[in-house]
Scaffold this motif. Structure first.
Motif, PDB file in Angstrom:
ATOM      1  N   SER A 234       0.831  -1.102   0.068  1.00 42.42           N
ATOM      2  CA  SER A 234      -0.126  -0.010  -0.054  1.00 42.42           C
ATOM      3  C   SER A 234       1.089   1.205  -0.165  1.00 42.42           C
ATOM      4  O   SER A 234       1.505   1.474   1.090  1.00 42.42           O
ATOM      5  N   VAL A 235       0.778   1.977  -1.123  1.00 40.86           N
ATOM      6  CA  VAL A 235       1.643   3.211  -1.435  1.00 40.86           C
ATOM      7  C   VAL A 235       0.895   4.418  -1.122  1.00 40.86           C
ATOM      8  O   VAL A 235      -0.242   4.713  -1.580  1.00 40.86           O
ATOM      9  N   PHE A 257       3.724  -1.042   3.677  1.00 42.53           N
ATOM     10  CA  PHE A 257       3.458   0.353   3.549  1.00 42.53           C
ATOM     11  C   PHE A 257       4.594   1.061   3.102  1.00 42.53           C
ATOM     12  O   PHE A 257       5.757   0.997   3.612  1.00 42.53           O
ATOM     13  N   ILE A 258       4.293   1.822   1.973  1.00 47.34           N
ATOM     14  CA  ILE A 258       5.206   2.775   1.489  1.00 47.34           C
ATOM     15  C   ILE A 258       4.964   4.366   1.431  1.00 47.34           C
ATOM     16  O   ILE A 258       3.758   4.486   1.017  1.00 47.34           O
ATOM     17  N   LEU A 278      -1.262   4.074  11.609  1.00 52.01           N
ATOM     18  CA  LEU A 278      -1.651   2.724  11.005  1.00 52.01           C
ATOM     19  C   LEU A 278      -0.706   1.601  10.835  1.00 52.01           C
ATOM     20  O   LEU A 278      -0.651   0.544  11.320  1.00 52.01           O
ATOM     21  N   ALA A 279       0.570   1.940  10.226  1.00 50.14           N
ATOM     22  CA  ALA A 279       1.447   0.950   9.988  1.00 50.14           C
ATOM     23  C   ALA A 279       2.210   0.251  11.274  1.00 50.14           C
ATOM     24  O   ALA A 279       2.144  -1.010  11.407  1.00 50.14           O
ATOM     25  N   ARG A 286       5.255  -3.782   7.501  1.00 53.30           N
ATOM     26  CA  ARG A 286       6.671  -3.209   7.321  1.00 53.30           C
ATOM     27  C   ARG A 286       6.224  -1.721   6.770  1.00 53.30           C
ATOM     28  O   ARG A 286       5.248  -1.596   6.035  1.00 53.30           O
ATOM     29  N   HIS A 287       7.064  -0.686   7.154  1.00 51.89           N
ATOM     30  CA  HIS A 287       6.816   0.717   6.945  1.00 51.89           C
ATOM     31  C   HIS A 287       7.976   1.269   6.353  1.00 51.89           C
ATOM     32  O   HIS A 287       9.002   1.214   7.209  1.00 51.89           O
ATOM     33  N   VAL A 288       8.075   1.677   5.028  1.00 51.55           N
ATOM     34  CA  VAL A 288       9.444   2.200   4.660  1.00 51.55           C
ATOM     35  C   VAL A 288       8.980   3.669   3.812  1.00 51.55           C
ATOM     36  O   VAL A 288       7.993   3.731   3.487  1.00 51.55           O
ATOM     37  N   ALA A 289       9.978   4.632   4.138  1.00 44.54           N
ATOM     38  CA  ALA A 289       9.828   5.908   3.382  1.00 44.54           C
ATOM     39  C   ALA A 289      10.756   6.103   2.489  1.00 44.54           C
ATOM     40  O   ALA A 289      11.872   5.418   2.505  1.00 44.54           O
ATOM     41  N   VAL A 290      10.340   6.759   1.233  1.00 45.26           N
ATOM     42  CA  VAL A 290      11.106   6.946   0.086  1.00 45.26           C
ATOM     43  C   VAL A 290      11.165   8.563  -0.069  1.00 45.26           C
ATOM     44  O   VAL A 290      10.286   9.168  -0.237  1.00 45.26           O
ATOM     45  N   ALA A 291      12.607   8.990   0.136  1.00 46.07           N
ATOM     46  CA  ALA A 291      12.689  10.407   0.224  1.00 46.07           C
ATOM     47  C   ALA A 291      13.985  10.883  -0.267  1.00 46.07           C
ATOM     48  O   ALA A 291      14.935   9.961  -0.444  1.00 46.07           O
ATOM     49  N   PRO A 292      14.192  12.047  -1.066  1.00 45.62           N
ATOM     50  CA  PRO A 292      13.217  12.823  -1.287  1.00 45.62           C
ATOM     51  C   PRO A 292      12.247  12.831  -2.137  1.00 45.62           C
ATOM     52  O   PRO A 292      12.767  12.211  -3.236  1.00 45.62           O
ATOM     53  N   ALA A 293      11.005  12.953  -1.898  1.00 48.25           N
ATOM     54  CA  ALA A 293       9.958  12.533  -2.815  1.00 48.25           C
ATOM     55  C   ALA A 293       8.629  13.355  -2.321  1.00 48.25           C
ATOM     56  O   ALA A 293       8.530  13.575  -1.156  1.00 48.25           O
TER      57      ALA A 293
END
Length: 350
Positions: A234-235, A257-258, A278-279, A286-293
């Motif tokens: 889920s993005v 989760f992304i 929620l994550a 699992r919860h990951v962040a993609v940055a900078p974005a």
């Protein structure tokens, strides 16, 4: 994105000369379309399939329009021998399946079959605030597409039925959470928007459409679980502030989760501790962040001049990215994260 449909109509699939079977069979994915019978819809659903190609046909560029670059594929090519994981793909509000061609093609290159649909009422040029709140039909769209492809004699033998996952972006991310067993509370979402205000992302579109938050449809809160789905990605999902707590314990599939961005992350789609949290409340997620974005970085690569064209149209700035962000690099990172989570290796099962 009111002008995207006009751009899409202007863009045509332009076939290139046929390519010899020996050259680039493994370099480009196969692509095909299918009409999906859907008892819950008035008309069949438009769906597309991306997959490892076994033989070359002719090349065409998929998803190209006035704003976005397209992705080359072999149209109607034979599926390469073997069985592959299947990924159901759900676009966001105002999007379309071909707007995520970049992701579909890359997952096919990783050894997956990707089945995407256009969700009526929430696609580019056909995106209604009122229909946005009808989550259950969106989940049923993916279920109907899955049923159709599992019954298709050309594709069914190539599908590993034990590895069916779902991936969704934005409203599609919400749809995927429904397939995993999470339900949503209409009253809780109404409370969130009253507190956040009509300008908050996720609430602004509904306010513009005059959606009555005290009269959301039953389809917003329905049980949408599909037991055939064995993993979910889920993005930047919407509506997670309204997740029903009791339903979280019922999630039995691996869930990723992304979120896109850190300081540029939209509060309405943040599933981390600064957002809905929620994550952390779904066991094992699992919860990951993609940055900078930021949120729109998930869309396709924009052509030169795309941002200026959107400003001329007074449309959403979907071609802009945060300072220091490169959309192609963001896409690379996302594909790597998803492929690792789903265990994609590029090899077919025997």
């Amino acid at each position: 994105m009111k002008h995207l449909v006009l751009a899409a109509l202007l863009a045509a699939l332009v076939p290139a000369p046929p390519v010899a079977a020996e050259s680039a069979v493994l370099e480009l994915p196969g692509f095909d379309r299918m009409d999906v019978p859907a008892r819950h819809r008035a008309l069949p659903l438009a769906a597309s399939l991306w997959y490892p190609a076994g033989r070359a046909t002719y090349r065409a560029v998929i998803g190209e329009n006035a704003l976005f670059t397209g992705v080359p594929a072999f149209v109607g090519a034979a599926v390469a021998e073997g069985r592959y994981p299947l990924v159901l793909l759900s676009h966001g509000s105002g999007g379309a399946m071909e707007g995520l061609a970049w992701l579909s093609a890359r997952l096919a290159a990783q050894g997956a079959i990707v089945l995407a649909v256009n969700h009526p009422g929430t696609t580019s040029g056909d995106s209604s605030p009122r229909r946005t709140m009808r989550l259950a039909p969106r989940a049923a769209d993916l279920g109907a597409a899955l049923e159709a492809v599992l019954g298709d004699p050309q594709f069914a033998p190539h599908i590993d039925r034990g590895r069916i996952s779902a991936l969704g972006f934005s409203l599609g991310g919400t749809t995927v959470l429904g397939l995993a067993g999470i339900r949503f509370d209409a009253e809780a979402f109404a409370d969130y928007c009253r507190e956040a205000g009509d300008e908050a992302a996720g609430c602004d579109f509904l306010a513009k459409g005059g959606v009555r938050l005290d009269a959301l449809p039953e389809a917003f809160s329905a049980d949408m679980r599909d037991l055939r789905v064995s993993a979910a990605v889920s993005v930047d999902p919407g509506f997670t502030h309204a997740a029903v707590e009791d339903s979280l314990a019922g999630v039995r599939v691996p869930l990723l989760f992304i979120n896109l961005g850190e300081e540029d992350r939209w509060p309405g789609v943040d599933v981390g501790p600064q957002g809905s949290g929620l994550a952390a409340r779904v066991a094992g997620a699992r919860h990951v962040a993609v940055a900078p974005a930021w949120h729109f970085s998930f869309l396709g690569l924009c052509k030169d001049g795309g941002a200026e064209l959107l400003r001329k149209w007074e449309d959403d700035p979907i071609c802009d990215d945060p300072r220091g962000s490169d959309r192609a690099t963001v896409h690379e990172e996302i594909v790597g994260i998803v492929a690792d989570f789903l265990g994609l290796s590029g090899a077919a099962a025997k």
